[in-house]
Design an enzyme around this catalytic site. Structure first.
Site, short mmCIF file in Angstrom:
data_model
loop_
_atom_site.label_atom_id
_atom_site.label_comp_id
_atom_site.label_asym_id
_atom_site.label_seq_id
_atom_site.Cartn_x
_atom_site.Cartn_y
_atom_site.Cartn_z
N ASP A 79 -3.84 59.38 52.39
CA ASP A 79 -3.78 58.66 51.11
C ASP A 79 -2.61 57.70 51.05
O ASP A 79 -1.80 57.62 51.98
CB ASP A 79 -3.73 59.67 49.95
N HIS A 128 -4.01 69.51 43.60
CA HIS A 128 -4.65 68.37 44.26
C HIS A 128 -4.53 68.45 45.78
O HIS A 128 -3.63 69.08 46.32
CB HIS A 128 -4.13 67.02 43.73
N GLU A 171 -7.48 64.51 42.43
CA GLU A 171 -6.85 65.17 41.29
C GLU A 171 -7.83 66.12 40.60
O GLU A 171 -9.05 66.05 40.86
CB GLU A 171 -6.38 64.09 40.29
C1 F6R Z 1 0.45 63.34 50.38
C2 F6R Z 1 -0.63 64.18 49.86
C3 F6R Z 1 -0.35 65.11 48.74
C4 F6R Z 1 0.64 66.21 49.17
C5 F6R Z 1 0.91 67.20 48.05
C6 F6R Z 1 2.02 68.15 48.43
O1 F6R Z 1 -0.03 62.49 51.39
O2 F6R Z 1 -1.74 64.11 50.32
O3 F6R Z 1 -1.53 65.69 48.29
O4 F6R Z 1 0.13 66.88 50.28
O5 F6R Z 1 1.26 66.55 46.88
O6 F6R Z 1 3.22 67.44 48.58
P1 F6R Z 1 4.46 68.08 49.34
O7 F6R Z 1 4.03 68.36 50.72
O8 F6R Z 1 5.53 67.02 49.29
O9 F6R Z 1 4.81 69.32 48.59
#
Ligand code: F6R
Length: 262
Positions: free
Chosen positions: A85, A156, A161
């Protein structure tokens, strides 16, 4: 199998599909497991199509993966890499962008060829065309082989979402307030975040293998919902219970609210 990890097979209520949950003592062992799985998958299939999230979750896995691929001289020259993403409107030079993350942590260290790397251009004024382009990349390469995803504090996956259809492909998403707030951690300055462009849950369901990784106490509640909650589009990560080759891998802290035994 390392003694510090527990292997639990989790059956959904329908008893048709099985999601595997693997717990590790700490973030390092967890990250090393994910890196080894990916390295072995590339060894077995040099033209593997790999899709990964950015953010905190994959950081150490990527570092260890780069080390393994290099030290073990694994041929990754045919591998294809897809970024899950991107924040809409952010240029790739923004240090908080997913583009910057992958370029600096993966593409440059491995010296990947541009023809192997597929990231969303979130600066385009035709986001729909950008989605179609990524859908076509996935189709043309025979689908995603391995996906490594994280989980947001609202459940998510990518920018899928709460409320997102389980069958949707690449799309532009209006970001949840929680995503906008939590997302500030990636940026040096307060950054206005409205939309995300993302690979969809339909692609995740079609992927041959999906690994959802989570660590730390802050993820314990969402991991409980992912593994033990109802499967619902209101909590996107619950889709993992429906994937027939889905793995949820966690450290002890992220597993701390799970009921035992499963
Ligand atoms: C980012 C993504 C998000 C994260 C999620 C967890 O590319 O796809 O869905 O995987 O928000 O974020 P972290 O790993 O920073 O806790």
């Amino acid at each position: 199998m390392n003694s510090s990890k527990i292997f639990i097979t989790f059956r959904t209520k329908s008893f048709i599909r099985i999601m595997k949950l693997i717990s590790f003592k700490n973030y390092h062992l967890l990250s090393d497991f994910a890196a080894t799985e990916i390295a072995n998958a590339i060894k077995d299939d040099p033209s593997l199509v790999l899709c990964m999230a950015s953010g905190h979750t994959p950081v150490l896995t990527i570092e260890l993966l780069v080390k393994k691929l290099t030290e073990e001289k694994i041929d990754y020259s045919q591998m294809k890499f897809l970024g899950l993403d991107e924040w809409v409107g952010l240029p790739p030079v923004n240090e908080g962008s997913c583009n910057y993350f992958f370029k600096t942590k993966l593409f440059e260290p491995l010296q990947l060829n541009a023809s192997q790397c597929f990231l969303f251009n979130a600066m385009t004024n035709d986001l729909e065309a950008e989605c179609k382009k990524m859908d076509a990349v996935i189709a043309d390469n025979g689908g995603i082989d391995v996906m490594l995803v994280g989980i947001g504090m609202n459940g998510h996956i990518g920018f899928n979402e709460p409320g997102t259809s389980f069958s949707i492909h690449c799309h532009v998403a209006e970001l949840d307030n929680s995503t906008k707030t939590v997302g500030q951690k990636y940026f040096k300055e307060e950054t206005v975040l409205h939309q995300g462009i993302t690979i969809g849950l339909g692609h995740l369901m079609d992927a041959k293998k999906v690994v959802l990784k989570a660590d730390g106490k802050r993820k314990a509640e969402v991991i409980k919902k992912t593994v033990e909650g109802m499967v619902s589009k209101n909590f996107p990560a619950s889709i993992m219970q429906n994937h027939n080759n889905g793995f949820v891998i966690v450290d002890e802290e992220a597993a701390s609210l799970l009921s035992k035994p499963h």
